[in-house]
Motif scaffolding. Structure first.
Motif, PDB file in Angstrom:
ATOM      1  N   LEU A   1       0.812  -1.188  -0.067  1.00 60.83           N
ATOM      2  CA  LEU A   1       0.027   0.032   0.019  1.00 60.83           C
ATOM      3  C   LEU A   1       0.859   1.375  -0.064  1.00 60.83           C
ATOM      4  CD1 LEU A   1      -2.701  -0.962   2.710  1.00 60.83           C
ATOM      5  CD2 LEU A   1      -3.212  -0.799   0.310  1.00 60.83           C
ATOM      6  N   GLY A   2       2.042   1.134   0.179  1.00 62.10           N
ATOM      7  CA  GLY A   2       3.210   2.271   0.081  1.00 62.10           C
ATOM      8  C   GLY A   2       3.024   3.063   1.429  1.00 62.10           C
ATOM      9  N   VAL A   3       2.689   2.273   2.461  1.00 63.19           N
ATOM     10  CA  VAL A   3       2.592   3.033   4.028  1.00 63.19           C
ATOM     11  C   VAL A   3       3.684   2.389   4.854  1.00 63.19           C
ATOM     12  CG1 VAL A   3       0.307   3.934   3.634  1.00 63.19           C
ATOM     13  CG2 VAL A   3       0.550   1.831   4.568  1.00 63.19           C
ATOM     14  N   TRP A   4       4.537   1.201   4.478  1.00 58.34           N
ATOM     15  CA  TRP A   4       5.136   0.513   5.502  1.00 58.34           C
ATOM     16  C   TRP A   4       6.217   1.456   6.315  1.00 58.34           C
ATOM     17  CZ3 TRP A   4       6.181  -2.123   9.147  1.00 58.34           C
ATOM     18  CH2 TRP A   4       7.462  -2.800   9.726  1.00 58.34           C
ATOM     19  N   ASP A   5       6.939   2.380   5.434  1.00 61.73           N
ATOM     20  CA  ASP A   5       7.905   3.258   6.040  1.00 61.73           C
ATOM     21  C   ASP A   5       7.081   4.306   7.288  1.00 61.73           C
ATOM     22  OD1 ASP A   5       9.708   2.260   4.661  1.00 61.73           O
ATOM     23  OD2 ASP A   5       9.858   4.067   3.143  1.00 61.73           O
ATOM     24  N   GLU A   6       6.048   4.561   7.094  1.00 61.83           N
ATOM     25  CA  GLU A   6       5.277   5.584   7.969  1.00 61.83           C
ATOM     26  C   GLU A   6       4.759   4.542   9.179  1.00 61.83           C
ATOM     27  OE1 GLU A   6       2.138   9.310   8.124  1.00 61.83           O
ATOM     28  OE2 GLU A   6       2.449   8.131   6.441  1.00 61.83           O
ATOM     29  N   VAL A   7       4.358   3.317   8.740  1.00 63.14           N
ATOM     30  CA  VAL A   7       3.648   2.688   9.896  1.00 63.14           C
ATOM     31  C   VAL A   7       4.977   2.055  10.713  1.00 63.14           C
ATOM     32  CG1 VAL A   7       2.846   0.068  10.462  1.00 63.14           C
ATOM     33  CG2 VAL A   7       1.630   1.609   8.479  1.00 63.14           C
ATOM     34  N   ARG A   8       6.128   1.821  10.041  1.00 60.56           N
ATOM     35  CA  ARG A   8       7.283   1.308  11.046  1.00 60.56           C
ATOM     36  C   ARG A   8       7.671   2.615  11.914  1.00 60.56           C
ATOM     37  NH1 ARG A   8      11.768  -1.110   7.466  1.00 60.56           N
ATOM     38  NH2 ARG A   8      11.404   0.925   6.252  1.00 60.56           N
ATOM     39  N   ALA A   9       7.441   3.768  11.424  1.00 57.97           N
ATOM     40  CA  ALA A   9       7.964   4.881  12.424  1.00 57.97           C
ATOM     41  C   ALA A   9       7.096   5.212  13.408  1.00 57.97           C
ATOM     42  CB  ALA A   9       8.100   6.118  11.336  1.00 57.97           C
ATOM     43  N   ARG A  10       5.654   4.704  13.320  1.00 58.63           N
ATOM     44  CA  ARG A  10       4.787   5.070  14.458  1.00 58.63           C
ATOM     45  C   ARG A  10       4.172   3.753  15.045  1.00 58.63           C
ATOM     46  NH1 ARG A  10       0.533   9.065  11.257  1.00 58.63           N
ATOM     47  NH2 ARG A  10      -0.342   9.228  13.506  1.00 58.63           N
ATOM     48  N   SER A  11       5.051   2.762  14.876  1.00 55.95           N
ATOM     49  CA  SER A  11       5.007   1.640  15.516  1.00 55.95           C
ATOM     50  C   SER A  11       5.917   0.945  16.301  1.00 55.95           C
ATOM     51  CB  SER A  11       4.163   0.426  14.392  1.00 55.95           C
ATOM     52  OG  SER A  11       5.245   0.006  13.608  1.00 55.95           O
ATOM     53  N   PHE A  12       5.827  -0.360  17.016  1.00 59.23           N
ATOM     54  CA  PHE A  12       6.915  -0.821  17.803  1.00 59.23           C
ATOM     55  C   PHE A  12       7.018  -2.437  17.298  1.00 59.23           C
ATOM     56  CE2 PHE A  12       9.129  -2.958  20.951  1.00 59.23           C
ATOM     57  CZ  PHE A  12       9.967  -2.036  21.748  1.00 59.23           C
ATOM     58  N   PRO A  13       8.113  -2.676  16.504  1.00 59.15           N
ATOM     59  CA  PRO A  13       8.120  -4.007  15.898  1.00 59.15           C
ATOM     60  C   PRO A  13       8.946  -4.705  17.122  1.00 59.15           C
ATOM     61  CG  PRO A  13      10.163  -2.457  15.026  1.00 59.15           C
ATOM     62  CD  PRO A  13       9.214  -1.776  16.091  1.00 59.15           C
TER      63      PRO A  13
END
Length: 380
Positions: free
Chosen positions: A59-71
């Protein structure tokens, strides 16, 4: 090559916005209709397994999800009781592939905001406060009747996607009788502060609740949850929820001591929902209207695949729509072949684990998780 030029999507949840993103990216005119007056995602957390992260990358949002989440890549299991001894700590499978963590936790409204912004950036129109009240079909179009603050409206599209959740109006309006059924469990979710050492998913099975768990969502946040026999708590306030959760959590130790202390002081974001289960039998479409996401399937979150399967619905539906030049029986057959059996397995396994918990039986939970891991590690 697009099967349709314009699409109406009902529902601005994960499935609806993900579908909007991918179709708009492919040049389709997209309008999303959401009955709520604003995005309004429940203010707690969500755990995204690796295959969900893979879909979010598409979807083209993984970079933003990664920045706003906790892996995280670990799962901890503790025994109930004040000492809360650690039974096991094990690496989780990377179901999205080696390029992604095993899972990531994040604040659910953050994910909703990211998807909404991406859909709009690609040209999709998202209308809030537009509730679908009727659906009528012709050979080449679908007309929606909408209730809005300005009065009733009509909108016509070549295809309508019903992504309007568990209580889907679209599902009912096109004559599908399958409904989500409660499985007997209810879950509290609370958004709380995270101590530095709580850096991975941790679960406790047993005690006064079926499951007590938490998942980190950010640098200093996490969401904690307690699964109990379902109760009528639909009108519960955040203060009441905090108090009840604190009492239920009293027998649990380790990190739950800190969680309980926060609950006793009162937590702003607490919600309560019942677990449900359903799978709409093939076909999910009636003519030029198709349902996806929670409208088509739901399951207890015992393998944490609810959001992932909704995102996969969007990926597959968008793929077939953009590779075919018409809404043909062949296209719908491909869509159903790629989705129905996969979703059905996820629902059945989730229900099997929930059934063992409800019956207080020791089942082969690791074996069930292996089935799901092997299944969803493959591209949908």
């Amino acid at each position: 090559m697009n099967a349709v030029r314009n699409v109406g999507i009902v529902g601005a949840g994960a499935a609806g916005l993900a579908t909007a993103v991918l179709l708009a990216e492919a040049g389709t005119d997209v309008v999303v209709y959401e009955a709520k007056p604003s995005l309004g995602a429940l203010g707690s957390g969500i755990t995204l397994q690796g295959n969900a992260l893979r879909a979010l990358d598409r979807l083209g949002v993984w970079d933003e999800v990664r920045a706003r989440s906790f892996p995280f890549d670990l799962l901890g299991i503790r025994a109930p009781g004040p000492e809360a001894p650690l039974i096991a700590e094990m690496p989780e499978n990377k179901m999205g592939g080696p390029g992604y963590p095993s899972a990531a936790g994040m604040y659910r409204p953050d994910l909703a905001e990211i998807l909404l912004a991406r859909a709009r950036a690609l040209g999709a129109t998202v209308r809030f406060g537009a509730r679908v009240t009727a659906v009528s079909q012709a050979d080449d179009a679908v007309t929606l009747t909408l209730a809005t603050d300005a009065g009733p409206e009509r909108a016509t599209h070549e295809l309508v996607v019903g992504a309007d959740g568990l209580g889907s109006a679209v599902r009912e309006l096109i004559g599908i009788e399958t409904r989500p059924e409660p499985n007997g469990m209810g879950i509290f979710r609370a958004f709380v502060r995270r101590p530095a050492e709580a850096d991975h998913l941790e679960l406790v099975f047993g005690g006064p609740c079926y499951i007590a768990g938490f998942s980190p969502t950010g640098a200093d946040t996490m969401y904690a949850y307690l699964v109990e026999d379902k109760q009528d708590r639909q009108d519960m306030t955040a203060a009441e929820g905090s108090r009840i959760m604190a009492e239920l959590a009293r027998p649990y130790g380790a990190h739950w001591n800190g969680i309980r202390a926060q609950l006793e002081q009162g937590v702003e974001h607490v919600n309560y929902t019942w677990f449900t289960s359903h799978v709409v039998a093939e076909p999910w479409n009636r003519g030029r209207v198709v349902i996806v996401g929670d409208a088509a399937h739901s399951c207890p979150p015992t393998v944490a695949q609810g959001a992932a399967q909704s995102l996969e619905d969007a990926v597959v539906l968008s793929d077939v729509l953009t590779r075919h030049d018409a809404l043909t029986d062949e296209m719908w057959a491909e869509f159903h072949e790629r989705r129905v059996a996969r979703v059905t397995t996820v629902v059945e396994v989730s229900n099997r684990i929930a059934g063992w918990l409800l019956a207080h039986e020791r089942g082969d939970v690791p074996g069930m998780h292996r089935i799901i891991s092997d299944l969803v590690s493959r591209e949908p």
